[in-house]
Design an enzyme around this catalytic site. Sequence first.
Site, PDB file in Angstrom:
ATOM      1  N   ASN A   1       9.972  -0.700  -7.912  1.00 47.08           N
ATOM      2  CA  ASN A   1       9.083  -1.852  -8.048  1.00 47.08           C
ATOM      3  C   ASN A   1       8.638  -1.932  -9.502  1.00 47.08           C
ATOM      4  O   ASN A   1       7.831  -1.132  -9.954  1.00 47.08           O
ATOM      5  CB  ASN A   1       7.874  -1.660  -7.120  1.00 47.08           C
ATOM      6  CG  ASN A   1       6.935  -2.850  -7.147  1.00 47.08           C
ATOM      7  OD1 ASN A   1       7.107  -3.786  -7.938  1.00 47.08           O
ATOM      8  ND2 ASN A   1       5.922  -2.812  -6.288  1.00 47.08           N
TER       9      ASN A   1
ATOM     10  N   ARG B   1      12.415  -4.417  -5.761  1.00 47.57           N
ATOM     11  CA  ARG B   1      11.514  -5.429  -5.208  1.00 47.57           C
ATOM     12  C   ARG B   1      11.538  -6.634  -6.148  1.00 47.57           C
ATOM     13  O   ARG B   1      11.308  -6.498  -7.353  1.00 47.57           O
ATOM     14  CB  ARG B   1      10.101  -4.879  -5.154  1.00 47.57           C
ATOM     15  CG  ARG B   1       9.131  -5.936  -4.722  1.00 47.57           C
ATOM     16  CD  ARG B   1       7.719  -5.554  -5.050  1.00 47.57           C
ATOM     17  NE  ARG B   1       6.824  -6.574  -4.538  1.00 47.57           N
ATOM     18  CZ  ARG B   1       5.650  -6.848  -5.074  1.00 47.57           C
ATOM     19  NH1 ARG B   1       5.224  -6.162  -6.114  1.00 47.57           N
ATOM     20  NH2 ARG B   1       4.899  -7.771  -4.558  1.00 47.57           N
TER      21      ARG B   1
ATOM     22  N   HIS C   1       4.199 -10.718   0.354  1.00 48.03           N
ATOM     23  CA  HIS C   1       4.043  -9.509   1.181  1.00 48.03           C
ATOM     24  C   HIS C   1       5.061  -9.464   2.318  1.00 48.03           C
ATOM     25  O   HIS C   1       4.861  -8.766   3.311  1.00 48.03           O
ATOM     26  CB  HIS C   1       2.642  -9.421   1.832  1.00 48.03           C
ATOM     27  CG  HIS C   1       1.531  -9.152   0.886  1.00 48.03           C
ATOM     28  ND1 HIS C   1       0.282  -9.673   1.077  1.00 48.03           N
ATOM     29  CD2 HIS C   1       1.459  -8.405  -0.235  1.00 48.03           C
ATOM     30  CE1 HIS C   1      -0.518  -9.271   0.099  1.00 48.03           C
ATOM     31  NE2 HIS C   1       0.186  -8.482  -0.718  1.00 48.03           N
TER      32      HIS C   1
ATOM     33  N   ARG D   1      -9.060 -12.193  -6.077  1.00 48.88           N
ATOM     34  CA  ARG D   1      -8.574 -13.574  -5.922  1.00 48.88           C
ATOM     35  C   ARG D   1      -9.451 -14.312  -4.931  1.00 48.88           C
ATOM     36  O   ARG D   1      -9.895 -13.739  -3.934  1.00 48.88           O
ATOM     37  CB  ARG D   1      -7.131 -13.596  -5.400  1.00 48.88           C
ATOM     38  CG  ARG D   1      -6.110 -13.115  -6.383  1.00 48.88           C
ATOM     39  CD  ARG D   1      -4.698 -13.404  -5.853  1.00 48.88           C
ATOM     40  NE  ARG D   1      -3.735 -12.557  -6.510  1.00 48.88           N
ATOM     41  CZ  ARG D   1      -2.851 -11.788  -5.868  1.00 48.88           C
ATOM     42  NH1 ARG D   1      -2.788 -11.784  -4.559  1.00 48.88           N
ATOM     43  NH2 ARG D   1      -2.016 -11.046  -6.550  1.00 48.88           N
TER      44      ARG D   1
ATOM     45  N   GLU E   1       6.535  -0.433   2.206  1.00 50.00           N
ATOM     46  CA  GLU E   1       7.479  -1.370   1.611  1.00 50.00           C
ATOM     47  C   GLU E   1       8.654  -0.633   0.970  1.00 50.00           C
ATOM     48  O   GLU E   1       9.772  -1.118   0.961  1.00 50.00           O
ATOM     49  CB  GLU E   1       6.759  -2.239   0.567  1.00 50.00           C
ATOM     50  CG  GLU E   1       5.801  -3.223   1.234  1.00 50.00           C
ATOM     51  CD  GLU E   1       4.693  -3.722   0.322  1.00 50.00           C
ATOM     52  OE1 GLU E   1       3.755  -2.931   0.061  1.00 50.00           O
ATOM     53  OE2 GLU E   1       4.761  -4.876  -0.114  1.00 50.00           O
TER      54      GLU E   1
END
Length: 392
Positions: A7, A88, A177, A235, A378
Amino acid sequence: MKILSVNAGSSSLKFTMFEMPEEKVIISGTFEKIGLPDSFYTIKYNGEKNRNEVVMKDHTSSVKILLDELINYKVIKSYDEIEGVGHRLVHGGDKYTQSVLITEDVIDTVNKLIPLAPLHNPANLIGVSSFKEVLKDTPMVAVFDTAFHQTMEKEQYLYAVPYEWYTNHGVRKYGFHGTSHRFIASEMSKMFGENTKIISCHIGNGASLCAIKNGKCVDTSMGFTPLAGVVMGSRSGDIDTGLIPYVMSKTKKTFEDVMNDLNKKSGMLALSGISSDLRDVEEGYLSGDARCKTAMDIYSDKIADYISIYNTELQGADYIVFTAGVGENSSVVRKMVIDRFAFLGVKLDEEKNNTRGINGIISTEDSTIKVVVLSTDEEVMIARDTYELINK
Ligand code: ADP
């Protein structure tokens, strides 16, 4: 077979090496502040963590260090023992509905998608090219955050905005996601069978919910960008876009400044006035801080709102799953959210909810919707896809 799951961010690179198909983690690590004078990396091996401060001018230097460390740690004797690298990639637009072997064509397409993910895709691609520079003949796989959500129907992914925005410029809901939600769908089918209706709540620093029916995404709370949906660490989640020009005129901030505020200075950080880290806000809440209480209430409300929407879209969910940093660890958030569904007969087993590290059902026997905690992974999902595609 040794597979690397990677990633890459703009100044970071995380990796995990798996023995596949056993899914055994061999070694993992993080390279941080790449390109800055105080760059460093940490390697985790056999339960021990080692930190090294080394100037790394770019991602390629980090990849070279990474590969040399794999030899130093004696997990490989030569580079060709790495049989695949899974990357990713944040945005696959509507082009990628699943993971793919990386070819020049794929790189071209992901490059063309940069306007949709100007911060993430370039960094992810740098990760790909850095590995390609050093491991020229090793097959590589792209695993997209958006791919799992490509099964959404138009009713879910279209915005009620001028249609040409969609047809000419790709303005629609994409969702993110996806790799985590897909992992949850896959684990849930192993545990409870395939024909289920699940609301997957990935609540970390970034957060999104996903409605899943028979293993496929029906709807998700992030949108064209990851700014939409529930309240997150920093956020805002959903807002009335009409406030943007108003704030610009009142504060004399530029559009970029306001967008930066919405991404980095909003969410729990703004509401609590303390921190974007849920642990800090939760601590404030438990010790009676009024702003933290309001923050926690809004946070739980928004999650509950989306659960309600998805419960309707799914015409009755079978499972609500909590995952990621907050979802897996905060019994307080889980309780605040699930208590809002007491009227529907959804009930937590308090003892199970308060058991640390639980991976399974935390609701009572008679709960009308079962509540589950699962830790997401993940990295293993990326390794699985890589293993499958290179063995096809
Ligand atoms: P991301 O991958 O989006 O950066 P994570 O999934 O790692 O995020 O989640 C990070 C969040 O999880 C942080 O807000 C952190 O406070 C929260 N978290 C981690 N452990 C706990 C805990 N024990 N209790 C409450 N929140 C926690």
